[in-house]
Design an enzyme around this catalytic site. Structure first.
Site, PDB file in Angstrom:
ATOM      1  N   LYS A 293       1.075  -1.561   0.046  1.00  0.00           N
ATOM      2  CA  LYS A 293       0.008   0.065   0.169  1.00  0.00           C
ATOM      3  C   LYS A 293       0.928   1.373   0.171  1.00  0.00           C
ATOM      4  O   LYS A 293       2.151   1.109   0.625  1.00  0.00           O
ATOM      5  CB  LYS A 293      -0.405  -0.108   1.166  1.00  0.00           C
ATOM      6  CG  LYS A 293      -2.284  -0.826   1.103  1.00  0.00           C
ATOM      7  CD  LYS A 293      -3.288   0.461   0.725  1.00  0.00           C
ATOM      8  CE  LYS A 293      -4.775  -0.365   0.532  1.00  0.00           C
ATOM      9  NZ  LYS A 293      -5.157  -0.790  -0.209  1.00  0.00           N
ATOM     10  N   TYR A 351       7.446  -4.094   3.471  1.00  0.00           N
ATOM     11  CA  TYR A 351       8.362  -4.935   3.080  1.00  0.00           C
ATOM     12  C   TYR A 351       9.465  -4.244   3.198  1.00  0.00           C
ATOM     13  O   TYR A 351      10.775  -5.226   3.441  1.00  0.00           O
ATOM     14  CB  TYR A 351       8.022  -5.184   2.020  1.00  0.00           C
ATOM     15  CG  TYR A 351       8.480  -6.180   1.057  1.00  0.00           C
ATOM     16  CD1 TYR A 351       7.767  -7.707   2.122  1.00  0.00           C
ATOM     17  CD2 TYR A 351       8.989  -6.845   0.248  1.00  0.00           C
ATOM     18  CE1 TYR A 351       8.783  -8.806   1.326  1.00  0.00           C
ATOM     19  CE2 TYR A 351       9.055  -7.811  -0.105  1.00  0.00           C
ATOM     20  CZ  TYR A 351       9.427  -8.427   0.040  1.00  0.00           C
ATOM     21  OH  TYR A 351       9.327 -10.695  -0.356  1.00  0.00           O
TER      22      TYR A 351
HETATM   23  P1  NAD Z   1       4.027 -17.691  -0.464  1.00  0.00           P
HETATM   24  O1  NAD Z   1       3.715 -16.553   0.272  1.00  0.00           O
HETATM   25  O2  NAD Z   1       4.214 -18.110  -1.617  1.00  0.00           O
HETATM   26  O3  NAD Z   1       4.598 -18.352   0.990  1.00  0.00           O
HETATM   27  C1  NAD Z   1       5.318 -17.937   2.112  1.00  0.00           C
HETATM   28  C2  NAD Z   1       4.686 -18.905   3.348  1.00  0.00           C
HETATM   29  O4  NAD Z   1       5.150 -18.389   4.725  1.00  0.00           O
HETATM   30  C3  NAD Z   1       3.529 -19.501   3.100  1.00  0.00           C
HETATM   31  O5  NAD Z   1       3.205 -20.435   3.370  1.00  0.00           O
HETATM   32  C4  NAD Z   1       3.096 -18.689   4.430  1.00  0.00           C
HETATM   33  O6  NAD Z   1       1.928 -19.353   4.697  1.00  0.00           O
HETATM   34  C5  NAD Z   1       3.942 -19.033   5.255  1.00  0.00           C
HETATM   35  N1  NAD Z   1       3.887 -18.023   6.599  1.00  0.00           N
HETATM   36  C6  NAD Z   1       3.113 -16.435   6.490  1.00  0.00           C
HETATM   37  N2  NAD Z   1       3.531 -15.787   7.597  1.00  0.00           N
HETATM   38  C7  NAD Z   1       3.703 -17.136   7.996  1.00  0.00           C
HETATM   39  C8  NAD Z   1       3.732 -16.464   9.899  1.00  0.00           C
HETATM   40  N3  NAD Z   1       3.407 -15.893  10.599  1.00  0.00           N
HETATM   41  N4  NAD Z   1       3.957 -18.396  10.729  1.00  0.00           N
HETATM   42  C9  NAD Z   1       4.375 -19.226   9.787  1.00  0.00           C
HETATM   43  N5  NAD Z   1       4.358 -19.183   8.165  1.00  0.00           N
HETATM   44  C10 NAD Z   1       3.725 -18.359   7.446  1.00  0.00           C
HETATM   45  O7  NAD Z   1       5.755 -16.389  -0.576  1.00  0.00           O
HETATM   46  P2  NAD Z   1       7.226 -17.272  -1.287  1.00  0.00           P
HETATM   47  O8  NAD Z   1       7.235 -15.908  -2.304  1.00  0.00           O
HETATM   48  O9  NAD Z   1       7.220 -18.157  -1.406  1.00  0.00           O
HETATM   49  O10 NAD Z   1       7.791 -16.101  -0.429  1.00  0.00           O
HETATM   50  C11 NAD Z   1       8.814 -17.005  -0.197  1.00  0.00           C
HETATM   51  C12 NAD Z   1       9.811 -16.020   0.589  1.00  0.00           C
HETATM   52  O11 NAD Z   1      10.939 -15.464  -0.243  1.00  0.00           O
HETATM   53  C13 NAD Z   1       9.555 -14.451   1.285  1.00  0.00           C
HETATM   54  O12 NAD Z   1       9.806 -13.968   3.021  1.00  0.00           O
HETATM   55  C14 NAD Z   1      10.092 -13.928   0.386  1.00  0.00           C
HETATM   56  O13 NAD Z   1       9.465 -12.405   1.003  1.00  0.00           O
HETATM   57  C15 NAD Z   1      10.865 -14.043   0.061  1.00  0.00           C
HETATM   58  N6  NAD Z   1      10.552 -13.144  -1.173  1.00  0.00           N
HETATM   59  C16 NAD Z   1       9.844 -13.855  -2.458  1.00  0.00           C
HETATM   60  C17 NAD Z   1      10.186 -13.463  -3.715  1.00  0.00           C
HETATM   61  C18 NAD Z   1       9.281 -13.696  -4.961  1.00  0.00           C
HETATM   62  O14 NAD Z   1       9.224 -13.543  -5.588  1.00  0.00           O
HETATM   63  N7  NAD Z   1       7.978 -14.387  -5.038  1.00  0.00           N
HETATM   64  C19 NAD Z   1      10.347 -12.497  -4.283  1.00  0.00           C
HETATM   65  C20 NAD Z   1      11.723 -11.478  -2.752  1.00  0.00           C
HETATM   66  C21 NAD Z   1      11.502 -12.615  -1.630  1.00  0.00           C
END
Ligand code: NAD
Length: 445
Positions: A293, A351
């Site tokens: 946001k 973030y």
């Molecule tokens: P995703 O949303 O697919 O998976 C995240 C997982 O974390 C989910 O299974 C969720 O249930 C779990 N989670 C969230 N809150 C939680 C909590 N309080 N306790 C326990 N588990 C919890 O996200 P993703 O794309 O697989 O991202 C994984 C990591 O990579 C994250 O830290 C994200 O910020 C980072 N990341 C992702 C990208 C991208 O392009 N997908 C880019 C940069 C960083």
């Protein structure tokens, strides 16, 4: 999620049409078989500068790896390594120019360039250190030139005592595991713990916690660490318990449904690990959320909730683990940051703050961890194909994918593979590193 543009660019008819229209043609990257140990292959040409320090070590570590060392003037090579540690004057830099000027055009599709240099503290004098600093600009620019071939260039800087730790990063950079790691700097220093392990199954008999393991990048991390021999404890929110259990059962791992932000979650996690074994090999802090946001419209809840998942829980779990000796002597902590935390992103003040702070956690805990035989590192993913990025509007998603030198998004396994390197015992000389897994995204470059 599939990338239709990439698929079309690599189809028979698509190749002709894209070429006729002058459209960018990203190459389908060559990755490892996710079920099998890394296989090194292909031909390699090793160049060296006068007075270079690591050429003999590199030659011997590549013996019997499956990589074929070439002599001069090859028609083509899959890998180019240049030991630039001897470059100490502006005149010396010509040696770097001559090697790559001669061979770079013949680098194979999806080939690898590794330049090996020195950390400033290991240079002979300020002039030598300054010339070594020049390697950053060289590698980042070369990565941009070869990215359209699906090839990558990375820089390995060796610090004091770090020469015995270069095998793991060099093997990793030559493998398909590093397909989306581009234009990065890895550093090695004196190993903080034993590096003895099997290259095929480096995590045999070791237990590693992965948070957010039910899906996405966390699940890919669990899969890669399992392939490497680990028993994975997958943690995720109770709402994701079914998904978590079915995935961890498939991997013969363990499931711990736990919201890592609830009071006492850190203690629960440590107690659970202790109930299984007296030591834990590592923890990967992957769980993360976005609550995008504009700041003026962001609710306090969107700020605080995200901060607790992405940062508060990470700090509490680290503190709880470091209050015990569960991780001592060879333990690994890995954070998951983001290029948002490096470049900033509109609508992501919360973030980006949390992810920049994850980088801060690595930087500030690294010396303390090293003193106890533990390493702490982080990855900073760019655009990775997951449910998180599938939610991005179509046009923005297409632009996000093309904004890297490799012209495509990464796969969860690409992030997982770099984490596999950090968690491996052979990487005990890699500490305090933050590596972007972004294909050399233009954001924050
Ligand atoms: P995703 O949303 O697919 O998976 C995240 C997982 O974390 C989910 O299974 C969720 O249930 C779990 N989670 C969230 N809150 C939680 C909590 N309080 N306790 C326990 N588990 C919890 O996200 P993703 O794309 O697989 O991202 C994984 C990591 O990579 C994250 O830290 C994200 O910020 C980072 N990341 C992702 C990208 C991208 O392009 N997908 C880019 C940069 C960083």
């Amino acid at each position: 999620m599939s990338d239709v543009y990439l698929d079309l660019a690599n189809s028979g008819i698509g190749k002709k049409v894209f070429s006729a229209l002058g459209l960018p043609e990203p190459v389908a990257l060559v990755r490892e078989d996710p079920q099998a140990p890394h296989q090194l292959s292909g031909s390699l040409l090793l160049g060296t500068s006068t007075g270079a320090r690591f050429t003999d070590i590199i030659t011997s570590l590549l013996q019997d790896t499956g990589v074929a060392m070439l002599r001069d003037a090859p028609m083509s090579a899959r890998h180019l390594i240049f030991d630039a540690s001897g470059i100490a004057t502006a005149d010396d830099s010509t040696q770097l120019y001559e090697f790559f000027h001669q061979y770079i055009a013949n680098l194979d599709t999806c080939g690898r360039v590794i330049v090996v240099g020195l950390q400033p503290s290991s240079a002979d004098n300020p002039e030598h250190a300054s010339l070594q600093r020049g390697l950053h600009g060289f590698v980042k620019s070369l990565a941009k030139e070869i990215g359209r071939k699906g090839a990558t260039a990375n820089l390995l800087l060796v610090g004091s005592g770090g020469e015995i730790a270069i095998a793991a990063p060099i093997r990793f950079l030559l493998s398909g595991g590093s397909a989306f790691m581009n234009a990065q700097v890895l550093t090695t220093a004196r190993a903080v713990a034993s590096m003895d392990a099997d290259w095929q199954r480096p995590l045999q008999d070791k237990t590693v916690v992965v948070t957010g393991a039910a899906r996405g990048i966390g699940l890919a991390i669990a899969e890669v660490l399992t392939r490497d021999g680990a028993r994975v404890i997958g943690v995720d929110v109770p709402q994701a318990e079914d998904e978590l259990r079915s995935n961890m059962d498939r991997l013969k791992g363990l499931s711990l449904p736990l919201d890592i932000t609830i009071e006492g979650a850190d203690v629960k996690l440590c107690d659970y690990c202790l109930s299984l074994a007296p030591t834990l090999h590592g923890v990967v802090h992957n769980a993360g959320v976005t609550r995008d946001k504009m700041l003026s419209r962001m609710s306090e809840q969107q700020w605080t909730m995200l901060m607790q998942v992405n940062l508060g829980a990470v700090q509490r779990i680290n503190a709880a683990l470091l209050a015990t000796d569960l991780l001592d002597d060879g333990g690994k902590i890995v954070g998951v940051a983001s290029i948002s935390g490096i470049a900033g992103n509109i609508g992501q003040t919360n973030y980006a703050f949390s992810k920049a702070a994850v980088i801060g956690v690595v930087e500030n805990l690294a010396p303390l961890c090293a003193a106890r035989g533990i390493t702490i590192n982080a990855v900073a993913p760019g655009f990775i194909e997951t449910q998180m990025t599938a939610a991005i509007p179509f046009v923005t998603r297409q632009i996000g994918r093309r904004l890297s030198s490799l012209g495509q998004g990464g796969m969860p396994v690409d992030v997982a593979e770099v984490i596999g390197l950090f968690v491996s015992p052979q990487a005990s000389g890699i500490n305090g590193n933050v590596v972007r897994v972004c294909g050399q995204s233009l954001l924050g470059a």
